[in-house]
Write a protein that holds these residues in place. Structure first.
Motif, mmCIF file in Angstrom:
data_model
loop_
_atom_site.group_PDB
_atom_site.id
_atom_site.type_symbol
_atom_site.label_atom_id
_atom_site.label_comp_id
_atom_site.label_asym_id
_atom_site.label_seq_id
_atom_site.Cartn_x
_atom_site.Cartn_y
_atom_site.Cartn_z
ATOM 1 N N GLU A 112 31.486 70.800 17.598
ATOM 2 C CA GLU A 112 31.844 69.397 17.423
ATOM 3 C C GLU A 112 31.822 68.633 18.741
ATOM 4 O OE1 GLU A 112 35.551 69.211 15.342
ATOM 5 O OE2 GLU A 112 34.619 69.615 13.387
ATOM 6 N N VAL A 114 29.410 68.691 20.814
ATOM 7 C CA VAL A 114 28.035 68.253 21.068
ATOM 8 C C VAL A 114 27.870 66.813 20.565
ATOM 9 C CG1 VAL A 114 25.601 68.681 20.569
ATOM 10 C CG2 VAL A 114 27.167 70.599 20.886
ATOM 11 N N ASP A 115 27.255 65.988 21.370
ATOM 12 C CA ASP A 115 27.058 64.577 21.031
ATOM 13 C C ASP A 115 26.361 64.442 19.672
ATOM 14 O OD1 ASP A 115 26.560 61.888 20.921
ATOM 15 O OD2 ASP A 115 25.561 61.752 22.863
ATOM 16 N N LYS A 116 26.949 63.637 18.802
ATOM 17 C CA LYS A 116 26.382 63.443 17.465
ATOM 18 C C LYS A 116 24.969 62.848 17.530
ATOM 19 C CE LYS A 116 30.086 64.868 15.371
ATOM 20 N NZ LYS A 116 30.102 66.166 14.660
ATOM 21 N N GLY A 117 24.702 62.143 18.620
ATOM 22 C CA GLY A 117 23.368 61.561 18.770
ATOM 23 C C GLY A 117 22.288 62.614 18.831
ATOM 24 N N GLN A 118 22.641 63.802 19.355
ATOM 25 C CA GLN A 118 21.685 64.901 19.415
ATOM 26 C C GLN A 118 21.276 65.325 18.001
ATOM 27 O OE1 GLN A 118 20.488 66.455 22.195
ATOM 28 N NE2 GLN A 118 21.639 65.263 23.690
ATOM 29 N N GLN A 140 23.702 74.090 22.805
ATOM 30 C CA GLN A 140 24.488 73.206 23.656
ATOM 31 C C GLN A 140 25.978 73.489 23.513
ATOM 32 O OE1 GLN A 140 23.239 69.000 23.951
ATOM 33 N NE2 GLN A 140 21.620 69.508 22.497
#
Length: 217
Positions: A112, A114-118, A140
């Motif tokens: 969680e 990890v950037d949601k944009g990824q 990541q």
């Protein structure tokens, strides 16, 4: 204080046999709990309807139980319903159950983080959810998990000493046997056992540091 008597080859060999059992318990439990912990953590992260909530409920229950209670249940409770373990198997079962729950939370938190944009970028480029999880999110997230995972493994190695309560002949239990024969051996044996745990856990932390550096490069 009879230090030389405490450090006879017979006693040292006896302790080494106990250390080998401690290492076996630790390694097997680490491998199994890593597998189950990752699976449970991914299920919680994936927000699968009802399943994730149920898994989260079970994980929270186990995380808030004393490890000693789980050990007692594994060795003394399960035989009441027809499931019998040796002390070795009971210890592995208990440690795996407990560590899987602890690691599940670490895996979930790491994923969680990890950037949601990824995730959105990967999905917009045609990757499936599983491919995104495997190739983008998990690698990541793993970098963020290394430190807490290793900290949990170190705690596991130390917690194996609790298995003396079910008479597992590990390092700590054998130390008790030795100084039980002569109380003058207590301090020198305690010092030796403490040094042994320190060396094992310090080597584990060094290995973790090496892995962490490799992942960041």
């Amino acid at each position: 204080m009879n230090w030389s008597g405490a450090y006879t080859w017979i006693n040292l060999n006896y302790l080494l046999q106990g250390l080998w059992i401690t290492i076996q318990i630790s390694v097997i439990s680490i491998i199994l709990s890593s597998i189950f912990g990752a699976i449970l953590g991914i299920i919680r992260y994936s927000k699968i309807s009802k399943v994730s909530a149920f898994v989260g409920f079970l994980v929270d229950i186990v995380r808030n139980l004393p490890l000693l209670l789980i050990l007692f249940f594994s060795y003394f409770g399960l035989p009441q319903i027809g499931i019998r373990f040796s002390t070795f198997s009971a210890a592995i079962f208990a440690f795996t159950i407990f560590e899987s729950a602890m690691l599940a939370e670490i895996f979930r938190s790491g994923l969680e983080a990890v950037d949601k944009g990824q995730t959105e970028a990967a999905r917009s480029n045609g990757l499936t959810y599983l491919q995104t999880l495997r190739y983008i999110v998990f690698p990541q997230g793993l970098k963020k998990m290394i430190a807490p995972i290793v900290s949990q493994f170190i705690s596991l190695v130390k917690d194996t000493s609790l298995a003396t309560i079910i008479l597992l002949p590990d390092l700590m239990q054998r130390a008790q046997v030795i100084y039980g024969q002569d109380t003058n051996y207590m301090i020198p044996i305690f010092i030796l056992v403490a040094a042994t745990y320190f060396v094992v856990n310090y080597l584990l932390s060094l290995f973790a540091g090496f892995i962490d550096r490799r992942l960041k490069n």
